[in-house]
Design a protein around this motif. Structure first.
Motif, short mmCIF file in Angstrom:
data_model
loop_
_atom_site.label_atom_id
_atom_site.label_comp_id
_atom_site.label_asym_id
_atom_site.label_seq_id
_atom_site.Cartn_x
_atom_site.Cartn_y
_atom_site.Cartn_z
N PRO A 35 -34.39 36.84 -10.77
CA PRO A 35 -34.17 36.45 -9.37
C PRO A 35 -35.10 35.29 -9.04
O PRO A 35 -36.24 35.26 -9.47
N GLY A 36 -34.60 34.33 -8.31
CA GLY A 36 -35.43 33.18 -7.96
C GLY A 36 -35.22 31.99 -8.87
O GLY A 36 -35.81 30.94 -8.66
N GLY A 37 -34.40 32.14 -9.92
CA GLY A 37 -34.04 30.98 -10.72
C GLY A 37 -34.87 30.71 -11.96
O GLY A 37 -34.73 29.65 -12.56
N SER A 38 -35.73 31.62 -12.38
CA SER A 38 -36.44 31.43 -13.64
C SER A 38 -35.72 32.22 -14.72
O SER A 38 -34.78 32.97 -14.44
N TRP A 39 -36.16 32.06 -15.98
CA TRP A 39 -35.54 32.73 -17.11
C TRP A 39 -36.63 33.26 -18.03
O TRP A 39 -37.67 32.62 -18.21
N ILE A 40 -36.37 34.41 -18.64
CA ILE A 40 -37.27 34.96 -19.65
C ILE A 40 -36.65 34.68 -21.02
O ILE A 40 -35.47 34.97 -21.24
N LEU A 41 -37.45 34.12 -21.91
CA LEU A 41 -37.07 33.92 -23.30
C LEU A 41 -37.84 34.92 -24.15
O LEU A 41 -39.04 35.13 -23.93
N GLU A 77 -45.97 43.14 -19.56
CA GLU A 77 -45.48 44.52 -19.56
C GLU A 77 -44.30 44.69 -18.60
O GLU A 77 -43.31 45.34 -18.94
N ARG A 78 -44.40 44.12 -17.41
CA ARG A 78 -43.30 44.21 -16.44
C ARG A 78 -42.06 43.49 -16.96
O ARG A 78 -40.94 44.01 -16.88
N ALA A 79 -42.26 42.30 -17.52
CA ALA A 79 -41.12 41.53 -18.05
C ALA A 79 -40.50 42.26 -19.25
O ALA A 79 -39.28 42.29 -19.38
N TRP A 80 -41.34 42.85 -20.11
CA TRP A 80 -40.83 43.56 -21.28
C TRP A 80 -39.96 44.75 -20.85
O TRP A 80 -38.89 44.98 -21.42
N ALA A 81 -40.39 45.48 -19.84
CA ALA A 81 -39.61 46.62 -19.34
C ALA A 81 -38.24 46.12 -18.83
O ALA A 81 -37.21 46.73 -19.10
N ALA A 82 -38.24 45.00 -18.12
CA ALA A 82 -36.98 44.43 -17.61
C ALA A 82 -36.10 43.95 -18.76
O ALA A 82 -34.88 44.15 -18.74
N VAL A 83 -36.71 43.35 -19.78
CA VAL A 83 -35.97 42.87 -20.95
C VAL A 83 -35.30 44.04 -21.67
O VAL A 83 -34.14 43.95 -22.08
N LEU A 84 -36.02 45.15 -21.83
CA LEU A 84 -35.46 46.32 -22.51
C LEU A 84 -34.31 46.94 -21.72
O LEU A 84 -33.35 47.44 -22.30
N GLU A 85 -34.41 46.90 -20.41
CA GLU A 85 -33.31 47.38 -19.57
C GLU A 85 -32.10 46.45 -19.71
O GLU A 85 -30.97 46.90 -19.78
N TYR A 87 -33.77 44.89 -28.17
CA TYR A 87 -35.09 44.27 -28.35
C TYR A 87 -36.14 45.32 -28.75
O TYR A 87 -37.10 45.01 -29.45
N ALA A 88 -35.96 46.57 -28.33
CA ALA A 88 -36.90 47.63 -28.73
C ALA A 88 -36.85 47.84 -30.23
O ALA A 88 -37.89 48.05 -30.88
N LEU A 133 -43.06 36.63 -25.06
CA LEU A 133 -42.16 36.43 -23.93
C LEU A 133 -42.62 35.20 -23.16
O LEU A 133 -43.82 35.05 -22.89
N PHE A 134 -41.67 34.35 -22.82
CA PHE A 134 -41.96 33.16 -22.03
C PHE A 134 -41.12 33.18 -20.75
O PHE A 134 -39.96 33.58 -20.80
N ARG A 135 -41.71 32.72 -19.68
CA ARG A 135 -40.96 32.48 -18.45
C ARG A 135 -40.75 30.98 -18.33
O ARG A 135 -41.70 30.20 -18.42
N LEU A 136 -39.50 30.59 -18.17
CA LEU A 136 -39.16 29.19 -17.93
C LEU A 136 -38.93 29.02 -16.43
O LEU A 136 -38.14 29.74 -15.83
N THR A 137 -39.61 28.04 -15.86
CA THR A 137 -39.46 27.72 -14.45
C THR A 137 -38.98 26.29 -14.34
O THR A 137 -39.55 25.39 -14.96
N ARG A 138 -37.95 26.12 -13.57
CA ARG A 138 -37.37 24.78 -13.36
C ARG A 138 -38.37 23.88 -12.68
O ARG A 138 -39.04 24.29 -11.72
N LYS A 139 -38.48 22.64 -13.17
CA LYS A 139 -39.38 21.67 -12.55
C LYS A 139 -38.63 20.98 -11.42
O LYS A 139 -37.44 20.71 -11.52
#
Length: 160
Positions: A76-82, A127-135, A140-141, A153-159
């Motif tokens: 939510p908010g326009g970022s991405w998790i890699l 840890e929070r991002a990993w839990a979301a990724v597994l859901e 990935y587990a 885990l990386f968060r990509l944020t648009r410039k």
């Protein structure tokens, strides 16, 4: 668990196998690059299973542009998790070293290209991002269970 096209559980089961981990790194990115190029950046085949983008980052050692199609988890908010899972293989994927060395990169997504900033997630944020990724994508587990390294885990944020 992520809802998607029919058969998603079968796809998740297959993607968790060691055979998939051996074959996929050679086949999936090549197919994604070809389809992405043919559709002028509008389509990625693997995005039928998971959302995807094409990342172009400077090589950690060479400094030359390196283009990699990757699955991603939109936030939510326009970022991405890699997720640097490398299909559950032992080493970190090269693109993660590239982002560590050069966090400013470019993304191609749905025919649009734009700049992003990558941030390696650590501690409670990871840890929070990993839990979301597994859901989002439970296989990935299985990948993490196969390797001794912590999957990056990386968060990509648009410039702007």
């Amino acid at each position: 668990m992520r809802q998607g096209p029919p058969g998603i559980r079968l796809i998740q089961k297959v993607s968790s196998t060691r055979a998939f981990a051996k074959i996929a790194p050679h086949v999936v990115p090549a197919m994604d690059r070809a389809v992405h190029r043919l559709t002028r950046g509008k389509v990625m085949l693997s995005a039928r299973m998971l959302p995807g983008l094409v990342l172009t980052a400077r090589g950690a050692k060479s400094g030359r542009p390196r283009t990699t199609p990757l699955a991603c988890m939109p936030e939510p908010g326009g970022s991405w998790i890699l997720v640097g899972s490398n299909f559950g293989r032992p080493g970190h994927p090269a693109w993660t070293a590239n982002l560590l060395a050069h966090p400013d990169a470019r993304v191609s997504l749905h025919g649009e290209e734009f700049g992003v900033r990558a941030e390696l997630l650590t501690g409670q944020e990871r840890e929070r991002a990993w839990a979301a990724v597994l859901e989002f994508w439970p296989p990935y587990a299985t990948y993490q269970a196969r390797v001794e390294r912590e999957i990056r885990l990386f968060r990509l944020t648009r410039k702007g």
